[in-house]
Write an enzyme that holds these catalytic residues in place. Structure first.
Site, short mmCIF file in Angstrom:
data_model
loop_
_atom_site.label_atom_id
_atom_site.label_comp_id
_atom_site.label_asym_id
_atom_site.label_seq_id
_atom_site.Cartn_x
_atom_site.Cartn_y
_atom_site.Cartn_z
N GLU A 26 -8.22 -4.81 -6.87
CA GLU A 26 -7.02 -5.20 -5.92
C GLU A 26 -6.30 -5.82 -6.91
O GLU A 26 -5.96 -6.45 -7.76
CB GLU A 26 -7.65 -6.76 -5.31
N CYS A 60 -0.26 -12.05 -4.02
CA CYS A 60 -0.07 -10.99 -4.37
C CYS A 60 0.45 -9.90 -2.47
O CYS A 60 1.29 -8.57 -2.95
CB CYS A 60 -1.47 -10.01 -4.45
#
Length: 532
Positions: A274, A308
């Site tokens: 991720e 993010c």
């Protein structure tokens, strides 16, 4: 001759799954004449390790050259007993995780405030509540997720039992980041525990307060024969990655993701990465600038921009920029007041290293809004940059801070072309009153996730997978996707030992007639079947 000096070797590592009384934070030893030939920086369980010197001399130290070996072996042995496989055991671990959140909520809020200056609102919304929601969902659906999945059969297998069995991988490693240090640690942990794995958890050493809570408090709520927390920095993590795991789940930067993937490849270990990237936000001329400003400012400056999936830059026409800037200024003032530094709703940069990196980016383009900073407070004001060139540093790296560049494009076509010539982002946003424009951006681009006319709300849904594509990552999780990520999907066919005559067609000697019959019998019925 100089008198022997006392050497204190401090460890950056603690293995909290070991008995508390045996963990030693430091070791003291008196070096032999000439000093130690090698002094390590790992400690575990306070057990003495023997280090041999060249020439046959030996020095006893309360150090171990490999602090992880015993813990990993213990966890792997626990997995092989089958202890983690039952639904009852998995549910007990999930309930323990839920109690950890509920009984330590204030402690967690305080730790998040210390690390990132997060408000109670942000901590509850983005850290605690999402983690608790994942636990509740997993407990509610655990037996259904674990159940064998029946699959269609062809004529040749009509008398057989065919199914997919979801099995735990075994010993899994979860490496968590610092920006959402609770959410991005516990949400994958829920999936790993629900899938029946033994888990090694490596929280970020940068978010020190949450790291301490996870190391000292969390293990009390889980079965420590099947779970361990390890602490340390990059060097310790590098040594940890030298070991073989059955699955690795990493959240962090693309640079470190490549290191993790390289280490995993040595053992052919599957990974979920991720990562992040520069998430575009296209703003069409046909939309209300104040609505866009409200939504973009909220998810750009949430957690001081250290998210993010936050928009990394805006693409819009010069005309929309002129309308959007005063709307953004109005929104920022309404959200954070005339002096955002005094607002309890604006976070801080995690550390000095990140602060200095972000302050350097303020020199790109022209500051249209904000731009103030305070090194002693690790504060950077909500900032908007204009006249930014694509070649400037702010457009070469993920910003990960409260800075929003605006770049000009003349049309949606130019925006799509700009997006497609860069790496695929983790998230992509498009604002327009025209559903055709939003759908066009969706159809003609690629990203981990997409949200039209809002920001990062897609990742609050456990029914949607969360993950990247290309340089923004691989793999997916949230909800059942987390369970599936940490489960091996085993293809199973059970055939009766008798009725051998039915198999005669496939045995030599072969003939064209037998081949025709076999091909008909193996013809797919709603699935693709292969005979090996």
């Amino acid at each position: 001759m100089e008198a022997p000096r006392e050497v204190v070797v401090k460890s950056r590592l603690a293995v909290s799954s070991l008995p508390r009384a045996r963990v030693r934070p430091e070791a003291k030893a008196t070096p032999p004449p000439g000093g130690w030939p090698w002094v390590g920086h790992f400690l575990t369980a306070g057990l003495p390790g023997r280090v041999r010197q060249p020439g046959g001399r030996a020095a006893w130290q309360s150090l171990r050259m490999d602090p992880f070996e015993d813990t990993l072996r213990r966890l792997r042995e626990a997995f092989h007993t089958g202890r983690t496989r039952s639904a009852e055991f998995r549910a007990a671990q999930l309930r323990g995780l839920g109690r950890f959140l509920q009984e330590n909520k204030q402690l967690l809020h305080d730790a998040l405030a210390q690390d990132l200056h997060k408000s109670a609102f942000e901590s509850e919304l983005s850290e605690v509540a999402i983690s608790q929601g994942e636990i509740t969902l997993a407990l509610r659906n655990l037996r259904a997720w674990m159940k064998d999945e029946r699959v269609p059969k062809n004529l040749a297998t009509q008398l057989d039992s065919t199914f997919i069995r979801k099995e735990p991988f075994g010993l899994v490693l979860i490496i968590a980041p610092w920006n959402y240090p609770l959410n991005l640690t516990l949400v994958p942990l829920v999936g790993a525990l629900a899938a029946g794995n033994c888990v090694v958890l490596k929280p970020s050493e940068i978010s020190k307060s949450i790291e301490k809570v996870l190391a000292e408090v969390l293990p009390r709520y889980l079965d420590e024969s099947c779970f361990a927390v390890v602490l340390g920095g990059p060097q310790e993590t590098g040594q940890l990655l030298e070991h073989r795991f059955d699955y690795i789940f990493f959240t962090g930067s693309p640079r470190v993701g490549r290191i993790v993937m390289t280490a995993a490849a040595k053992h052919l270990t599957p990974v979920t990465l991720e990562l992040g990237g520069k998430n575009p936000c296209y703003v069409d001329d046909n939309c209300d600038p104040q609505t866009v400003a409200n939504r973009v400012a909220w998810f750009r400056y949430f957690n001081a921009g250290q998210t993010c999936v936050a928009p990394d830059y805006v693409l819009c026409s010069p005309e929309m920029q002129e309308r959007l800037l005063p709307a953004l200024q109005s929104t920022i003032t309404r959200f954070y007041g005339d002096n955002p530094q005094s607002s309890p709703n604006l976070g801080r940069i995690i550390n000095q290293k990140q602060f200095q990196r972000l302050r350097a980016l303020l020199g790109c383009g022209h500051v249209a809004i904000g731009g103030q900073s305070d090194e002693s407070d690790r504060y950077i004001a909500p900032t908007v940059l204009v006249d930014v060139q694509e070649t400037e540093p702010v457009m070469q790296e993920e910003i990960f801070g409260p800075i929003l560049p605006i770049l000009n494009v003349r049309s949606v076509d130019e925006a799509i072309e700009f997006i497609n010539r860069r790496e695929k982002p983790l998230a992509l946003y498009a604002f327009s009153n025209s559903s055709q424009v939003v759908k066009r951006v969706l159809t003609q681009t690629s990203s981990g996730g997409f949200c039209g006319n809002d920001g990062f709300m897609h990742m609050t849904l456990a029914s949607l997978p969360f993950g990247g594509v290309g340089a923004s990552g691989m793999g997916r999780y949230h909800g059942k996707f987390s369970f599936d990520t940490f489960s091996h999907h085993r293809a199973c066919l059970l055939r009766r030992p008798g009725m051998e005559k039915l198999n005669a067609l496939r045995y030599p000697p072969h003939s064209p007639r037998r081949l025709r019959v076999l091909l008909v019998a193996m013809e797919a019925r709603g699935c693709s079947c292969t005979l090996l």
